[in-house]
Design a protein around this motif. Structure first.
Motif, short mmCIF file in Angstrom:
data_model
loop_
_atom_site.label_atom_id
_atom_site.label_comp_id
_atom_site.label_asym_id
_atom_site.label_seq_id
_atom_site.Cartn_x
_atom_site.Cartn_y
_atom_site.Cartn_z
N ILE A 46 -7.80 24.73 18.60
CA ILE A 46 -6.84 25.66 18.01
C ILE A 46 -7.12 25.83 16.52
CG2 ILE A 46 -4.98 25.11 19.63
CD1 ILE A 46 -3.64 23.52 17.34
N VAL A 47 -6.70 26.98 16.00
CA VAL A 47 -6.68 27.21 14.55
C VAL A 47 -5.64 28.29 14.30
CG1 VAL A 47 -8.51 28.98 14.54
CG2 VAL A 47 -8.10 27.60 12.50
N LEU A 48 -4.93 28.19 13.18
CA LEU A 48 -3.91 29.18 12.81
C LEU A 48 -4.25 29.80 11.47
CD1 LEU A 48 -2.11 26.75 14.44
CD2 LEU A 48 -0.36 28.47 14.02
N SER A 49 -3.77 31.02 11.28
CA SER A 49 -3.97 31.71 10.01
C SER A 49 -3.06 31.09 8.94
CB SER A 49 -3.65 33.20 10.15
OG SER A 49 -2.31 33.40 10.54
N PRO A 50 -3.42 31.24 7.66
CA PRO A 50 -2.62 30.64 6.59
C PRO A 50 -1.19 31.16 6.51
CG PRO A 50 -4.81 31.21 5.79
CD PRO A 50 -4.68 31.82 7.16
N ASP A 51 -0.94 32.37 7.05
CA ASP A 51 0.42 32.90 7.01
C ASP A 51 1.20 32.61 8.29
OD1 ASP A 51 -0.70 34.61 8.85
OD2 ASP A 51 -0.28 36.46 7.74
N GLY A 52 0.57 31.91 9.24
CA GLY A 52 1.27 31.49 10.44
C GLY A 52 1.58 32.58 11.44
N THR A 53 0.88 33.70 11.38
CA THR A 53 1.14 34.80 12.31
C THR A 53 0.07 34.96 13.38
OG1 THR A 53 0.06 36.43 10.88
CG2 THR A 53 2.43 36.08 10.57
N HIS A 54 -1.04 34.21 13.24
CA HIS A 54 -2.12 34.31 14.21
C HIS A 54 -2.52 32.91 14.69
CE1 HIS A 54 -2.80 38.58 13.33
NE2 HIS A 54 -2.65 38.25 12.05
N LEU A 55 -2.70 32.77 15.99
CA LEU A 55 -3.13 31.53 16.61
C LEU A 55 -4.32 31.83 17.51
CD1 LEU A 55 -2.78 28.54 17.72
CD2 LEU A 55 -1.17 29.53 19.37
N PHE A 56 -5.43 31.10 17.32
CA PHE A 56 -6.58 31.20 18.21
C PHE A 56 -6.68 29.93 19.03
CE2 PHE A 56 -9.14 34.00 14.99
CZ PHE A 56 -8.29 35.07 15.27
N ILE A 57 -7.01 30.07 20.32
CA ILE A 57 -7.22 28.90 21.17
C ILE A 57 -8.52 29.08 21.96
CG2 ILE A 57 -4.73 28.57 21.35
CD1 ILE A 57 -6.45 29.38 24.55
N ALA A 58 -9.11 27.97 22.37
CA ALA A 58 -10.32 28.01 23.19
C ALA A 58 -10.41 26.71 23.98
CB ALA A 58 -11.56 28.21 22.33
N GLY A 59 -11.30 26.69 24.98
CA GLY A 59 -11.43 25.50 25.81
C GLY A 59 -12.74 25.45 26.55
N ALA A 60 -12.75 24.72 27.67
CA ALA A 60 -14.00 24.41 28.37
C ALA A 60 -14.23 25.20 29.64
CB ALA A 60 -14.04 22.92 28.70
N GLY A 104 -10.03 34.56 6.87
CA GLY A 104 -9.96 34.96 8.27
C GLY A 104 -11.10 35.83 8.75
N THR A 105 -12.20 35.90 8.00
CA THR A 105 -13.33 36.72 8.42
C THR A 105 -14.45 35.91 9.06
OG1 THR A 105 -14.42 36.55 6.25
CG2 THR A 105 -12.87 38.39 6.59
N GLN A 119 -20.97 29.90 14.24
CA GLN A 119 -20.20 30.73 13.32
C GLN A 119 -20.11 32.17 13.83
OE1 GLN A 119 -21.25 30.31 9.15
NE2 GLN A 119 -20.70 32.42 8.70
N TYR A 120 -18.90 32.74 13.74
CA TYR A 120 -18.66 34.11 14.19
C TYR A 120 -18.07 34.93 13.04
CZ TYR A 120 -19.37 32.00 18.74
OH TYR A 120 -19.93 31.31 19.80
N THR A 121 -18.37 36.23 13.06
CA THR A 121 -17.89 37.15 12.02
C THR A 121 -16.76 38.01 12.58
OG1 THR A 121 -20.07 37.26 10.98
CG2 THR A 121 -18.51 39.03 10.47
N LEU A 122 -15.66 38.07 11.84
CA LEU A 122 -14.53 38.92 12.21
C LEU A 122 -14.44 40.05 11.18
CD1 LEU A 122 -13.97 36.08 13.51
CD2 LEU A 122 -11.55 36.61 13.30
N PRO A 123 -14.82 41.28 11.54
CA PRO A 123 -14.78 42.39 10.58
C PRO A 123 -13.40 42.64 10.01
CG PRO A 123 -16.06 42.98 12.53
CD PRO A 123 -15.39 41.68 12.85
N THR A 124 -12.37 42.45 10.84
CA THR A 124 -10.99 42.53 10.37
C THR A 124 -10.40 41.13 10.39
OG1 THR A 124 -10.74 44.74 11.31
CG2 THR A 124 -8.72 43.55 10.74
N PRO A 125 -9.88 40.65 9.27
CA PRO A 125 -9.38 39.27 9.21
C PRO A 125 -8.40 38.94 10.33
CG PRO A 125 -9.41 40.22 7.01
CD PRO A 125 -9.73 41.34 7.97
N TRP A 126 -8.66 37.84 11.02
CA TRP A 126 -7.80 37.29 12.06
C TRP A 126 -7.62 38.24 13.26
CZ3 TRP A 126 -7.43 32.33 11.77
CH2 TRP A 126 -7.52 31.71 10.51
N VAL A 127 -8.58 39.15 13.43
CA VAL A 127 -8.59 40.05 14.59
C VAL A 127 -9.88 39.82 15.36
CG1 VAL A 127 -8.61 42.45 15.36
CG2 VAL A 127 -7.15 41.77 13.44
#
Length: 274
Positions: A46-60, A104-105, A119-127
């Motif tokens: 898991i990782v969250l954005s600094p403003d607490g509005t976005h949560l990313f999750i991943a697994g196996a 968030g990029t 490492q992955y690139t997000l053109p729009t932060p947290w999207v």
């Protein structure tokens, strides 16, 4: 004003989260939770954005990063799947931890199978829509199960479980570029004595380090008397994870008032008040 997360003394909370109720560091401090089982049946990262509005999750299982939106910042009871996802199947087959750049990029995924951080690139932060693999990676070795980056992206911390379990520090010659990482010789912390599992987090000032002990269902805190210097780290406390029977990756709210833990057993992200 933000404050430094502090988990209390080890002796006073050694059994926290294992039963009872209403005392400090126990399950009464559970705030909210959200199930992610509809997207991932074996979640860990898991990782969250600094403003607490976005949560990313991943697994196996799905080899995919999924995005959730929190309509009320830092309140998991308002979290819902946004419909955004990023396939990482060409690189990672068992994501166990994640980190992100402050803006968030950039997203970093630790894969247990290949023992590599991608490492992955997000053109729009947290999207996640439009995100792609940046063709940058780093293989730290030592059976990595947790990663954390300093606030300026110049230092990388990796929790490895190979004998003995150790946190190691790396320097990025180009900030936030994982492919430029190299080991800082001797800057390590042996954590085998305290118990080790999955997950790693460094607070914004670099004076607190946290790791997950999934065997004893707790989060361990280390204080660093010199910021970001593992040679000055000392055990300071622990916190029982309560309903999280198999805690994996974790993330703190920047002001240190909430802890977010991924529980593999229930496929749930759990929020605990500190």
């Amino acid at each position: 004003m933000s404050r430094t997360p502090h988990l209390g003394g080890l002796d006073s909370i050694a059994t926290a989260g294992q039963g009872g109720g209403g005392t400090a560091w126990e399950i009464s401090r559970l705030l909210n939770s959200v199930s992610v089982s509809s997207q991932e049946s074996s979640p860990s990262a898991i990782v969250l954005s600094p403003d607490g509005t976005h949560l990313f999750i991943a697994g196996a299982v799905s080899d995919t990063v999924y995005a959730y939106t929190l309509s009320t910042p830092w309140d998991l009871s308002t979290a819902s799947y946004s419909g955004q996802s990023l396939s990482i199947s060409s690189q990672a087959g068992a994501a166990v931890a994640m980190a992100a750049s402050a803006d968030g990029t950039k997203l970093y995924v630790l894969d247990q199978n290949s023992v590599t951080i991608y490492q992955y690139t997000l053109p729009t932060p947290w999207v996640l829509t439009g995100a792609s693999y940046a063709s940058k990676s780093f293989a730290p070795g030592s059976g990595p199960r947790g990663i954390a980056l300093s606030a300026d992206g110049a230092k990388l911390f990796v929790l490895g479980v190979s004998s003995p379990a150790t946190v190691r520090r790396y320097s990025l010659s180009t900030a936030w570029d994982i492919s430029t990482a190299s080991a800082d010789s001797g800057n390590t912390k042996n954590v085998a004595a305290e118990g080790v599992g999955y997950g790693l987090f460094v607070n914004p000032t670099g004076t607190r380090l946290f790791s997950t002990d999934n065997t004893r269902r707790r989060i361990l805190q280390y204080n660093l008397s010199a910021a970001l210097d593992l040679t000055t780290a000392a055990v300071a406390g622990s916190l029982g994870t309560g309903d999280a029977d198999s805690p994996r990756d974790m993330h703190f709210k920047p002001d240190g008032t909430s802890l977010f833990v991924m529980d593999l057993t229930s496929d749930t992200v759990i929020q605990i008040r500190i």
